[in-house]
Design a protein around this motif. Structure first.
Motif, PDB file in Angstrom:
ATOM      1  N   VAL A  89      -1.607  -6.883   2.328  1.00  0.00           N
ATOM      2  CA  VAL A  89      -1.416  -6.533   0.917  1.00  0.00           C
ATOM      3  C   VAL A  89      -1.954  -7.645   0.027  1.00  0.00           C
ATOM      4  CG1 VAL A  89       0.297  -6.057  -0.880  1.00  0.00           C
ATOM      5  CG2 VAL A  89       0.588  -5.085   1.408  1.00  0.00           C
ATOM      6  N   CYS A  90      -1.594  -8.883   0.342  1.00  0.00           N
ATOM      7  CA  CYS A  90      -1.998 -10.029  -0.484  1.00  0.00           C
ATOM      8  C   CYS A  90      -3.368 -10.531  -0.032  1.00  0.00           C
ATOM      9  CB  CYS A  90      -0.971 -11.150  -0.371  1.00  0.00           C
ATOM     10  SG  CYS A  90       0.641 -10.723  -1.035  1.00  0.00           S
ATOM     11  N   HIS A  91      -4.336 -10.443  -0.941  1.00  0.00           N
ATOM     12  CA  HIS A  91      -5.687 -10.924  -0.668  1.00  0.00           C
ATOM     13  C   HIS A  91      -6.359 -11.184  -2.006  1.00  0.00           C
ATOM     14  CE1 HIS A  91      -7.249  -6.928  -1.754  1.00  0.00           C
ATOM     15  NE2 HIS A  91      -6.226  -6.450  -1.043  1.00  0.00           N
ATOM     16  N   GLU A  92      -7.484 -11.833  -1.967  1.00  0.00           N
ATOM     17  CA  GLU A  92      -8.216 -12.116  -3.195  1.00  0.00           C
ATOM     18  C   GLU A  92      -8.544 -10.802  -3.903  1.00  0.00           C
ATOM     19  OE1 GLU A  92     -11.873 -14.922  -4.686  1.00  0.00           O
ATOM     20  OE2 GLU A  92     -11.762 -14.358  -2.571  1.00  0.00           O
ATOM     21  N   GLY A  93      -8.204 -10.719  -5.191  1.00  0.00           N
ATOM     22  CA  GLY A  93      -8.469  -9.526  -5.982  1.00  0.00           C
ATOM     23  C   GLY A  93      -7.637  -8.320  -5.580  1.00  0.00           C
ATOM     24  N   CYS A  94      -6.420  -8.542  -5.086  1.00  0.00           N
ATOM     25  CA  CYS A  94      -5.586  -7.433  -4.616  1.00  0.00           C
ATOM     26  C   CYS A  94      -5.322  -6.407  -5.727  1.00  0.00           C
ATOM     27  CB  CYS A  94      -4.260  -7.949  -4.065  1.00  0.00           C
ATOM     28  SG  CYS A  94      -3.095  -8.490  -5.328  1.00  0.00           S
ATOM     29  N   GLY A  95      -4.940  -5.216  -5.321  1.00  0.00           N
ATOM     30  CA  GLY A  95      -4.699  -4.130  -6.261  1.00  0.00           C
ATOM     31  C   GLY A  95      -3.585  -4.420  -7.243  1.00  0.00           C
ATOM     32  N   PHE A  96      -2.539  -5.140  -6.809  1.00  0.00           N
ATOM     33  CA  PHE A  96      -1.431  -5.451  -7.718  1.00  0.00           C
ATOM     34  C   PHE A  96      -1.910  -6.353  -8.838  1.00  0.00           C
ATOM     35  CE2 PHE A  96       0.699  -4.229  -3.829  1.00  0.00           C
ATOM     36  CZ  PHE A  96       1.606  -3.308  -4.321  1.00  0.00           C
ATOM     37  N   HIS A  97      -2.697  -7.346  -8.504  1.00  0.00           N
ATOM     38  CA  HIS A  97      -3.219  -8.266  -9.502  1.00  0.00           C
ATOM     39  C   HIS A  97      -4.112  -7.519 -10.493  1.00  0.00           C
ATOM     40  CE1 HIS A  97      -5.966 -11.526 -10.906  1.00  0.00           C
ATOM     41  NE2 HIS A  97      -4.793 -12.021 -11.199  1.00  0.00           N
ATOM     42  N   ARG A  98      -4.972  -6.644  -9.984  1.00  0.00           N
ATOM     43  CA  ARG A  98      -5.845  -5.851 -10.849  1.00  0.00           C
ATOM     44  C   ARG A  98      -5.018  -4.982 -11.796  1.00  0.00           C
ATOM     45  NH1 ARG A  98      -6.873  -0.965 -10.346  1.00  0.00           N
ATOM     46  NH2 ARG A  98      -6.436  -0.839  -8.126  1.00  0.00           N
ATOM     47  N   MET A  99      -3.990  -4.325 -11.267  1.00  0.00           N
ATOM     48  CA  MET A  99      -3.143  -3.461 -12.098  1.00  0.00           C
ATOM     49  C   MET A  99      -2.437  -4.260 -13.186  1.00  0.00           C
ATOM     50  SD  MET A  99      -1.750  -0.951  -9.072  1.00  0.00           S
ATOM     51  CE  MET A  99      -0.375  -0.319 -10.017  1.00  0.00           C
ATOM     52  N   LEU A 100      -1.951  -5.448 -12.862  1.00  0.00           N
ATOM     53  CA  LEU A 100      -1.289  -6.287 -13.862  1.00  0.00           C
ATOM     54  C   LEU A 100      -2.272  -6.674 -14.967  1.00  0.00           C
ATOM     55  CD1 LEU A 100       0.805  -8.542 -11.485  1.00  0.00           C
ATOM     56  CD2 LEU A 100       1.742  -7.015 -13.232  1.00  0.00           C
ATOM     57  N   ARG A 101      -3.475  -7.079 -14.594  1.00  0.00           N
ATOM     58  CA  ARG A 101      -4.489  -7.444 -15.594  1.00  0.00           C
ATOM     59  C   ARG A 101      -4.822  -6.269 -16.497  1.00  0.00           C
ATOM     60  NH1 ARG A 101      -7.768  -9.015 -11.407  1.00  0.00           N
ATOM     61  NH2 ARG A 101      -9.390  -7.718 -12.322  1.00  0.00           N
ATOM     62  N   GLU A 102      -4.815  -5.061 -15.932  1.00  0.00           N
ATOM     63  CA  GLU A 102      -5.134  -3.864 -16.708  1.00  0.00           C
ATOM     64  C   GLU A 102      -3.907  -3.291 -17.424  1.00  0.00           C
ATOM     65  OE1 GLU A 102      -6.866  -1.326 -13.751  1.00  0.00           O
ATOM     66  OE2 GLU A 102      -8.714  -2.509 -13.668  1.00  0.00           O
ATOM     67  N   GLN A 103      -2.782  -3.959 -17.313  1.00  0.00           N
ATOM     68  CA  GLN A 103      -1.507  -3.550 -17.906  1.00  0.00           C
ATOM     69  C   GLN A 103      -1.049  -2.187 -17.404  1.00  0.00           C
ATOM     70  OE1 GLN A 103      -1.881  -4.086 -22.175  1.00  0.00           O
ATOM     71  NE2 GLN A 103      -1.401  -6.249 -21.952  1.00  0.00           N
ATOM     72  N   THR A 104      -1.317  -1.909 -16.159  1.00  0.00           N
ATOM     73  CA  THR A 104      -0.825  -0.702 -15.508  1.00  0.00           C
ATOM     74  C   THR A 104       0.541  -1.022 -14.915  1.00  0.00           C
ATOM     75  OG1 THR A 104      -3.084  -0.076 -14.932  1.00  0.00           O
ATOM     76  CG2 THR A 104      -1.307   0.986 -13.685  1.00  0.00           C
ATOM     77  N   PRO A 105       1.555  -0.200 -15.140  1.00  0.00           N
ATOM     78  CA  PRO A 105       2.870  -0.481 -14.553  1.00  0.00           C
ATOM     79  C   PRO A 105       2.772  -0.614 -13.027  1.00  0.00           C
ATOM     80  CG  PRO A 105       3.039   1.261 -16.169  1.00  0.00           C
ATOM     81  CD  PRO A 105       1.568   1.007 -15.962  1.00  0.00           C
ATOM     82  N   VAL A 106       3.444  -1.608 -12.507  1.00  0.00           N
ATOM     83  CA  VAL A 106       3.422  -1.888 -11.077  1.00  0.00           C
ATOM     84  C   VAL A 106       4.842  -1.754 -10.544  1.00  0.00           C
ATOM     85  CG1 VAL A 106       2.896  -3.618  -9.312  1.00  0.00           C
ATOM     86  CG2 VAL A 106       1.489  -3.477 -11.381  1.00  0.00           C
ATOM     87  N   ALA A 107       5.039  -0.849  -9.603  1.00  0.00           N
ATOM     88  CA  ALA A 107       6.353  -0.678  -8.987  1.00  0.00           C
ATOM     89  C   ALA A 107       6.613  -1.835  -8.020  1.00  0.00           C
ATOM     90  CB  ALA A 107       6.411   0.643  -8.235  1.00  0.00           C
ATOM     91  N   PRO A 108       7.875  -2.253  -7.881  1.00  0.00           N
ATOM     92  CA  PRO A 108       8.196  -3.299  -6.902  1.00  0.00           C
ATOM     93  C   PRO A 108       7.759  -2.863  -5.498  1.00  0.00           C
ATOM     94  CG  PRO A 108      10.068  -2.865  -8.327  1.00  0.00           C
ATOM     95  CD  PRO A 108       9.036  -1.795  -8.611  1.00  0.00           C
ATOM     96  N   ILE A 109       7.395  -3.832  -4.684  1.00  0.00           N
ATOM     97  CA  ILE A 109       6.944  -3.561  -3.323  1.00  0.00           C
ATOM     98  C   ILE A 109       7.709  -4.446  -2.348  1.00  0.00           C
ATOM     99  CG2 ILE A 109       5.047  -5.229  -3.563  1.00  0.00           C
ATOM    100  CD1 ILE A 109       3.469  -3.506  -1.551  1.00  0.00           C
TER     101      ILE A 109
END
Length: 161
Positions: A89-109
């Motif tokens: 899950v955790c890697h350079e440019g991960c989806g969670f990081h991208r979603m946060l930058r785009e201000q997309t709500p991120v559900a806890p994981i």
């Protein structure tokens, strides 16, 4: 030094209560986060480059990794997070990081993260702290997680150079 603003959770934030915890931790940079939060929540912040800015005492206790060994490092290199099925899950440019930058709500994981003694399952809710440039994450021991750590898949955390 960048000025810190009061946290405003994303609209539709799946964990709006996290905003007040982060508010408390970030509003008083002169007071250790544990003293401000009061709950002893394991909290770290990271920037748009995925570099860890802060790692509080509770995060040290949960992971066995000292703040001085992680501040300035990439969060994905420190946590080495996998899902419960072993998928990276955790890697350079991960989806969670991208979603946060785009201000997309991120559900806890729920992640399996690396610790000094092996790995632990933790629930990780995220929130944007400052205008898509600073983000925060709590690390909460996951329900049903064993009390002890399991052997790590990867070696010890290398020192910063």
């Amino acid at each position: 030094m960048r000025e810190r603003s009061r946290n405003t959770p994303n609209i539709g934030d799946p964990n709006p209560g996290l905003g007040s915890v982060v508010d408390a931790a970030m509003s008083r940079p002169d007071v250790p986060a544990d003293d401000t939060i009061g709950s002893g929540a394991a909290l770290f912040t990271f920037d748009a480059d995925q570099r860890i800015h802060s790692w509080n005492h509770a995060a040290e206790e949960l992971t066995g990794i000292r703040a001085q060994d992680v501040v300035g490092r990439a969060c994905w290199q420190v946590l080495c997070g996998h899902d419960v099925d072993g998928g990276l899950v955790c890697h350079e440019g991960c989806g969670f990081h991208r979603m946060l930058r785009e201000q997309t709500p991120v559900a806890p994981i729920t992640l399996v993260i690396r610790t000094s003694l092996g790995t632990k399952r933790v629930l990780v809710p995220f929130v944007t702290v400052h205008d898509r440039t600073l983000f925060a994450a709590l690390m909460i021991p996951a329900p049903g997680a064993s009390a002890g750590a399991t052997p790590a898949r990867q070696g010890p955390l290398p020192k910063l150079t």
